[in-house]
Design an enzyme around this catalytic site. Structure first.
Site, PDB file in Angstrom:
ATOM      1  N   ARG A 154      39.027  39.270  35.365  1.00  0.00           N
ATOM      2  CA  ARG A 154      39.656  38.029  34.903  1.00  0.00           C
ATOM      3  C   ARG A 154      38.832  37.506  33.733  1.00  0.00           C
ATOM      4  O   ARG A 154      37.846  36.795  33.907  1.00  0.00           O
ATOM      5  CB  ARG A 154      39.732  37.008  36.043  1.00  0.00           C
ATOM      6  CG  ARG A 154      40.629  37.461  37.195  1.00  0.00           C
ATOM      7  CD  ARG A 154      40.746  36.420  38.289  1.00  0.00           C
ATOM      8  NE  ARG A 154      41.536  36.915  39.412  1.00  0.00           N
ATOM      9  CZ  ARG A 154      41.660  36.268  40.576  1.00  0.00           C
ATOM     10  NH1 ARG A 154      41.058  35.092  40.747  1.00  0.00           N
ATOM     11  NH2 ARG A 154      42.393  36.782  41.553  1.00  0.00           N
ATOM     12  N   ASP A 210      49.894  39.415  39.317  1.00  0.00           N
ATOM     13  CA  ASP A 210      49.812  38.024  39.736  1.00  0.00           C
ATOM     14  C   ASP A 210      49.547  37.146  38.514  1.00  0.00           C
ATOM     15  O   ASP A 210      48.675  37.443  37.706  1.00  0.00           O
ATOM     16  CB  ASP A 210      48.666  37.892  40.752  1.00  0.00           C
ATOM     17  CG  ASP A 210      48.506  36.489  41.284  1.00  0.00           C
ATOM     18  OD1 ASP A 210      49.301  35.616  40.912  1.00  0.00           O
ATOM     19  OD2 ASP A 210      47.578  36.278  42.074  1.00  0.00           O
ATOM     20  N   GLN A 237      38.044  41.382  46.299  1.00  0.00           N
ATOM     21  CA  GLN A 237      38.490  40.695  47.512  1.00  0.00           C
ATOM     22  C   GLN A 237      39.278  41.651  48.395  1.00  0.00           C
ATOM     23  O   GLN A 237      39.720  42.709  47.958  1.00  0.00           O
ATOM     24  CB  GLN A 237      39.346  39.469  47.162  1.00  0.00           C
ATOM     25  CG  GLN A 237      40.648  39.763  46.452  1.00  0.00           C
ATOM     26  CD  GLN A 237      41.387  38.491  46.061  1.00  0.00           C
ATOM     27  OE1 GLN A 237      40.791  37.467  45.733  1.00  0.00           O
ATOM     28  NE2 GLN A 237      42.708  38.536  46.093  1.00  0.00           N
ATOM     29  N   GLU A 263      35.521  27.891  48.358  1.00  0.00           N
ATOM     30  CA  GLU A 263      36.799  28.490  48.730  1.00  0.00           C
ATOM     31  C   GLU A 263      36.603  29.982  48.988  1.00  0.00           C
ATOM     32  O   GLU A 263      36.153  30.721  48.112  1.00  0.00           O
ATOM     33  CB  GLU A 263      37.836  28.293  47.617  1.00  0.00           C
ATOM     34  CG  GLU A 263      39.199  28.893  47.942  1.00  0.00           C
ATOM     35  CD  GLU A 263      40.152  28.883  46.767  1.00  0.00           C
ATOM     36  OE1 GLU A 263      40.890  29.868  46.609  1.00  0.00           O
ATOM     37  OE2 GLU A 263      40.146  27.895  45.998  1.00  0.00           O
ATOM     38  N   ASP A 267      44.520  26.881  51.135  1.00  0.00           N
ATOM     39  CA  ASP A 267      43.206  27.426  50.826  1.00  0.00           C
ATOM     40  C   ASP A 267      42.250  27.181  51.980  1.00  0.00           C
ATOM     41  O   ASP A 267      42.255  26.094  52.580  1.00  0.00           O
ATOM     42  CB  ASP A 267      42.622  26.770  49.567  1.00  0.00           C
ATOM     43  CG  ASP A 267      43.349  27.169  48.298  1.00  0.00           C
ATOM     44  OD1 ASP A 267      44.031  28.214  48.311  1.00  0.00           O
ATOM     45  OD2 ASP A 267      43.247  26.439  47.304  1.00  0.00           O
ATOM     46  N   SER A 316      42.639  32.251  49.766  1.00  0.00           N
ATOM     47  CA  SER A 316      43.904  31.611  49.426  1.00  0.00           C
ATOM     48  C   SER A 316      44.992  32.453  50.057  1.00  0.00           C
ATOM     49  O   SER A 316      44.984  33.687  49.927  1.00  0.00           O
ATOM     50  CB  SER A 316      44.077  31.547  47.912  1.00  0.00           C
ATOM     51  OG  SER A 316      45.347  31.039  47.566  1.00  0.00           O
TER      52      SER A 316
END
Length: 345
Positions: free
Chosen positions: A111, A57, A126, A259, A246, A262
């Protein structure tokens, strides 16, 4: 730059032992409900994929993937996944998943370019999910129906937390509010995208903002999206653009929107070609994932990710994601967090 929000008078409602019990209960219960609501089976997911295949991604297109050489493949490079948005669609095809059914998995990622803070960590965990759909379901109403099913699981989970820890009172409304990013811009024309999110989420408690990735009437995007998974360029209901969005809830501890997910209807051949052109990324058509999609080898699908640590952080009324997961933080942030009542794992 890292940034720490310090809620005035913050004190964790649960000790470390209770927190760990709560995390396990939330994760076990929510994923069972998610699986039942969307008819998903659990699959095993990769931590890394080969570089140059178009499977990883790209997020907003600027984040660098953590890479390493593989000795037994002549030092060919592998990348730690950012998410599994495209891998899941390949898996739907390879597992021959039927229409109306899908998969979910525990996704773990690194990340390294994240700006660390209360909500952002180097470590990402997640539930990534993907479900086969028909071309006839390719509309806003179907997107909303799936969102409502996911949100129903969230509401049930919050009530279970309340039963286990009565001091944590439920705050989620029974229904989620939908609004398109263009309508949100019209409602708050002088606000930044983040300020708009905070304002609408504080008003309704839980919101799904439709249409993330395309340029709005002010010439700006609400937020960035890669061109090759969510469909953010198709004209949908009322002439508005986008079949993704979102999911946000109001976090009373931090006094801001949070949030949690998504998600969106994925690109078909036409949307992929259109979005690659918009983003000047047409060279991707030669990559493995993109070739299979353009050749009609991948099913039409809808999918997304739901942050595990963020979900637990919200339910357990924590002020920092580091109170839920183990990660690396600047020493100064650790010290300031501890002084503000946040004990990072």
């Amino acid at each position: 730059m890292s940034y720490l929000i310090k809620p005035a008078g913050y004190k964790a409602l649960l000790n470390l032992s209770q927190t760990e019990m709560g995390i396990k209960m939330i994760k076990d219960f929510f994923q069972q409900n998610l699986s039942s609501e969307l008819r998903l089976r659990r699959v095993t997911a990769p931590l890394f994929v080969l570089k140059g295949m178009g499977i990883n991604d790209d997020l907003n297109g600027t984040e660098r993937a953590v890479t390493f050489p593989i000795k037994d493949l002549n030092d060919e490079k592998a990348e730690i996944v950012h998410s599994l948005a495209k891998w899941k669609r390949l898996t739907l095809a390879d597992y021959h998943i039927e229409e109306g059914y899908g998969i979910y998995t525990d996704m773990n990622a690194i990340r390294s370019d994240e700006e660390l803070g209360n909500l952002h960590s180097l470590y990402v965990d997640q539930w990534d999910w993907e479900r086969v759909m028909s071309e006839d379901e390719r509309d806003i109403d179907f997107l909303k129906a799936i969102v409502c099913r996911i949100y129903a699981a969230m509401v049930r989970t919050e009530y279970l937390v309340y039963e286990m820890f009565p001091k944590i009172r439920p705050t989620l409304p029974q229904r989620i509010h939908f609004i398109h990013s263009e309508d949100l811009l019209r409602k708050y024309p002088t606000f930044t995208p983040k300020e708009r999110e905070d304002a609408i989420t504080k008003e309704y408690g839980a919101v799904f903002i439709i249409g993330i990735g395309g340029v709005l009437s002010n010439g700006e995007k609400h937020d960035g999206r890669a061109p090759d998974y969510d469909d953010w360029s198709t004209v949908a209901g009322n002439g508005q653009v986008g079949l993704n969005g979102d999911l946000l809830v109001w976090d009373e501890v931090l006094g801001r929107s949070l949030e949690l997910s998504s998600m969106g209807i994925r690109v078909n051949k036409e949307a992929l070609l259109r979005q690659l052109a918009i983003c000047h990324a047409e060279d991707r058509k030669e990559l493995y994932f993109h070739k299979r999609l353009l050749n009609g080898e991948l099913p039409q699908s809808i999918g997304g990710g739901i942050g595990q640590s963020r979900l637990c952080m919200f339910y357990l009324r924590k002020a920092h994601i580091g109170e839920i997961q183990a990660s690396i933080w600047p020493e100064k942030m650790r010290e300031e967090a501890r002084a503000a009542g946040m004990y990072l794992i």
